[in-house]
Design a protein around this motif. Structure first.
Motif, mmCIF file in Angstrom:
data_model
loop_
_atom_site.group_PDB
_atom_site.id
_atom_site.type_symbol
_atom_site.label_atom_id
_atom_site.label_comp_id
_atom_site.label_asym_id
_atom_site.label_seq_id
_atom_site.Cartn_x
_atom_site.Cartn_y
_atom_site.Cartn_z
ATOM 1 N N UNK A 285 0.808 -1.223 0.000
ATOM 2 C CA UNK A 285 0.000 0.000 0.000
ATOM 3 C C UNK A 285 0.847 1.281 0.000
ATOM 4 N N UNK A 286 2.101 1.175 0.319
ATOM 5 C CA UNK A 286 2.961 2.363 0.225
ATOM 6 C C UNK A 286 3.186 2.754 -1.238
ATOM 7 N N UNK A 287 2.985 1.815 -2.138
ATOM 8 C CA UNK A 287 2.989 2.112 -3.580
ATOM 9 C C UNK A 287 4.247 2.857 -4.020
ATOM 10 N N UNK A 289 6.522 4.334 -1.940
ATOM 11 C CA UNK A 289 7.086 5.277 -0.974
ATOM 12 C C UNK A 289 8.352 4.694 -0.357
#
Lengths: 308, 281
Positions: A285-287, A289
């Motif tokens: 979910x950090x995609x 980052x």
């Protein structure tokens, strides 16, 4: 193995989708925006002036946010609305102001600073009145972000021709809906790991929260599945996407357990605006980052031209 | 008051206050794999805090997992993967959502609430909430007391230091580790709250003294559990890892799918359950 790029994610578009949202915007227009800005000296720095901001939104409800403006450079500045994630409270967007943006971090209704009247709790927002699109908790929440754009449009230090949106997860999903509801105002959208896209498909692909809230709701109310599907279709980013005109950056983690990448790819497919897709293997979910933030900053700078 | 006196006083305060747990079934979060309860227990203050407790279906005792609160108003409920393998207690500390009947934490603001005096600093109560949660979890008959883990931020280290029955600790995203140095690096929250507070008239010496009671490096020597520290900059974390008697570092890759799977497998290995990825491939 999942074929995340080519999976079918379909959402029926309600016949009255446009009328529904036009009615919501019309309701907002019946209330003066009445923005109130209070300078916060102890939160300000040598580089940035910080304001506590509030304004009136859908249903006459007053919504809060933080507004950060550069001290340096020369006004007018590009405006940027930053949109919080599902479990996040908006932080003061000093880092964006330091990059040259007049940045407004909105706390839509239900967030701590805007929950005196509407407080569905967390978990809870995703399923608040989810059987009725007219009273679904997200209705005002979506419109609160649109009204934040309106606040920037009224600010003399903001160049109204250079306004963008940035957020990830819920912030990414609402970036799409907001850009669709203000298509001639928004000039760039940075959309990470978009949530609220393929809303009924996502809970079949993951057990992670917040989509798991829908699985939990249907565990208790299995007969409501059609009404839930009908409601969330009005709120699905896939139905907003064709109305987005602004250049849009989408970035996805290919192992995102929170917002399944299938739904992000589906969003990218239905966008008809200029669009850029960045995908990150082995990312969830950090995609991408933290490295993707440089991509986001460059994308927004290309389109919004901050000068610092 | 010196460090040990300070923390012994917290333990003494907790010992004098009965937890009085109340459990309410949560049907929507109960399935064939686990039963979930909303839990309310009394912590120091006294203050009633909230937890989400899930117990796997089947014959226990089971390994247990305490998820200490993150810095923020909301903590996600435990993932179904975890609920199926562990007795899981997800704590909402005082002021967080579901534990905010009498006190609502502000963001920004919580990190510096009462920080000018160690005895009034909000983290004293928050730490007590974590310790009380650990006591509650360790006391459940469904829990194997030899296989209790705590995961989260520096509050996990603090909890393990004060409750040595805990056998495994996994930490990442530390906020209070060397905070007075880290606050100088950027204007990012939550550490920017310290800078905001200093602009309001406090002094670095005063808040540095308070924070020293909470820096995990001061608690680390008392942690007997195997401890995994997720590190971005290994050099920055060397003092902490070295201070942990059974500490090891995991170099974060920023491929958060990879990192999440490693974290999951490490903990599963510590307590003897199968590893499970949240991303269904």
């Amino acid at each position: 193995m999942r074929d995340v790029e080519n999976a079918t994610v379909e959402v029926a578009r309600p016949d009255d989708f446009d009328e529904f949202w036009a009615a919501g915007l019309a309701d907002c227009a019946t209330y003066p925006l009445d923005p109130v800005l209070t300078e916060m000296p102890t939160l300000s720095t040598p580089l940035v002036v910080v304001y506590d901001v509030s304004y009136v939104s859908f249903g006459g409800l007053r919504v809060s946010g933080w507004y950060a403006v550069p001290r340096g450079g020369e006004a007018p500045y590009p405006g940027l609305v930053t949109i919080p994630g599902y479990i996040s409270e908006p932080t003061i967007p000093k880092e964006w102001a330091e990059l040259g943006y007049a940045a407004l971090a909105v706390a839509p209704r239900g967030k701590l600073r805007s929950n005196a009247v509407f407080n569905p709790g967390y978990p809870g927002l995703l399923t608040n009145n989810i059987v009725d699109h007219n009273t679904y908790g997200y209705r005002g929440f979506y419109l609160d972000v649109v009204r934040a754009v309106d606040v920037l449009l009224e600010r003399p230090e903001v160049d109204s021709s250079r306004i963008g949106l940035a957020g990830s997860s819920q912030g990414g999903g609402l970036g799409i809906s907001t850009a669709a509801l203000r298509p001639d105002v928004i000039k760039a959208v940075a959309c990470g790991a978009p949530y609220l896209c393929g809303i009924m498909t996502a809970p079949t692909l993951t057990r992670s929260y917040p989509y798991e809230e829908i699985n939990e709701y249907l565990r208790l109310h299995p007969k409501d599945v059609d009404r839930v599907r009908e409601t969330v279709a009005y709120y699905d980013g896939l139905n907003f996407a064709p109305a987005v005109k602004a250049p849009t950056l989408i970035y996805l983690g290919l192992e995102d357990d929170v917002c399944p990448p299938e739904t992000g790819f589906a969003l990218h497919r239905v966008l008809t605006c200029p669009k850029t897709l960045r995908t990150y293997e082995n990312c969830a979910h950090h995609a991408g980052l933290p490295g993707v933030m440089r991509v986001v900053e460059d994308f927004l700078a290309d389109h919004l031209k901050p000068v610092i | 008051m010196d460090f040990l006196e300070y923390w012994n006083a917290v333990d003494d305060e907790l010992a004098a206050i009965p937890a009085r747990p109340v459990l309410d079934l949560v049907p929507q979060r109960t399935d064939s794999a686990a039963t979930t309860y909303a839990v309310r227990i009394t912590s120091a203050g006294p203050y009633r805090v909230f937890g989400s407790l899930s117990i796997p279906v089947g014959d226990g005792p089971f390994p247990a997992l305490l998820q200490v609160p993150r810095y923020g108003s909301v903590n996600n409920m435990a993932h179904p993967n975890d609920r199926s393998r562990y007795v899981v207690l997800t704590l909402m500390h005082r002021g967080q959502r579901l534990a905010d009947e009498f006190f609502r934490a502000a963001y920004p603001g919580l990190l510096t609430l009462g920080i000018d005096d160690p005895s009034t600093y909000i983290y004293r109560g928050i730490a007590a909430d974590c310790l009380r949660a650990a006591e509650f979890l360790l006391g459940l008959r469904e829990v194997d007391p030899a296989r209790v883990a705590v995961v989260g931020n520096e509050l996990a280290i603090l909890t393990a230091a004060r409750r040595p029955a805990i056998s495994a600790v996994r930490v990442s995203d530390l906020v209070l580790y060397r905070a007075m140095e880290a606050r100088l690096w950027s204007s990012h929250y939550p550490l920017e709250e310290l800078n905001d507070h200093l602009r309001s008239g406090s002094s670095a010496e005063v808040i540095g003294r308070t924070l020293s009671y909470f820096d995990p490096i001061r608690h680390a020597p008392a942690v007997t559990a195997r401890t995994l520290v997720g590190v971005e900059d290994p050099g920055w974390y060397v003092p902490l890892v070295d201070a942990l008697p059974a500490g090891e570092a995991y170099q974060v890759t920023h491929l958060d799918g990879t990192d999440a799977d490693f974290y999951d497998a490490w903990l599963a290995g510590q307590v003897g359950v199968p590893a499970m990825s949240k991303f269904v491939r």
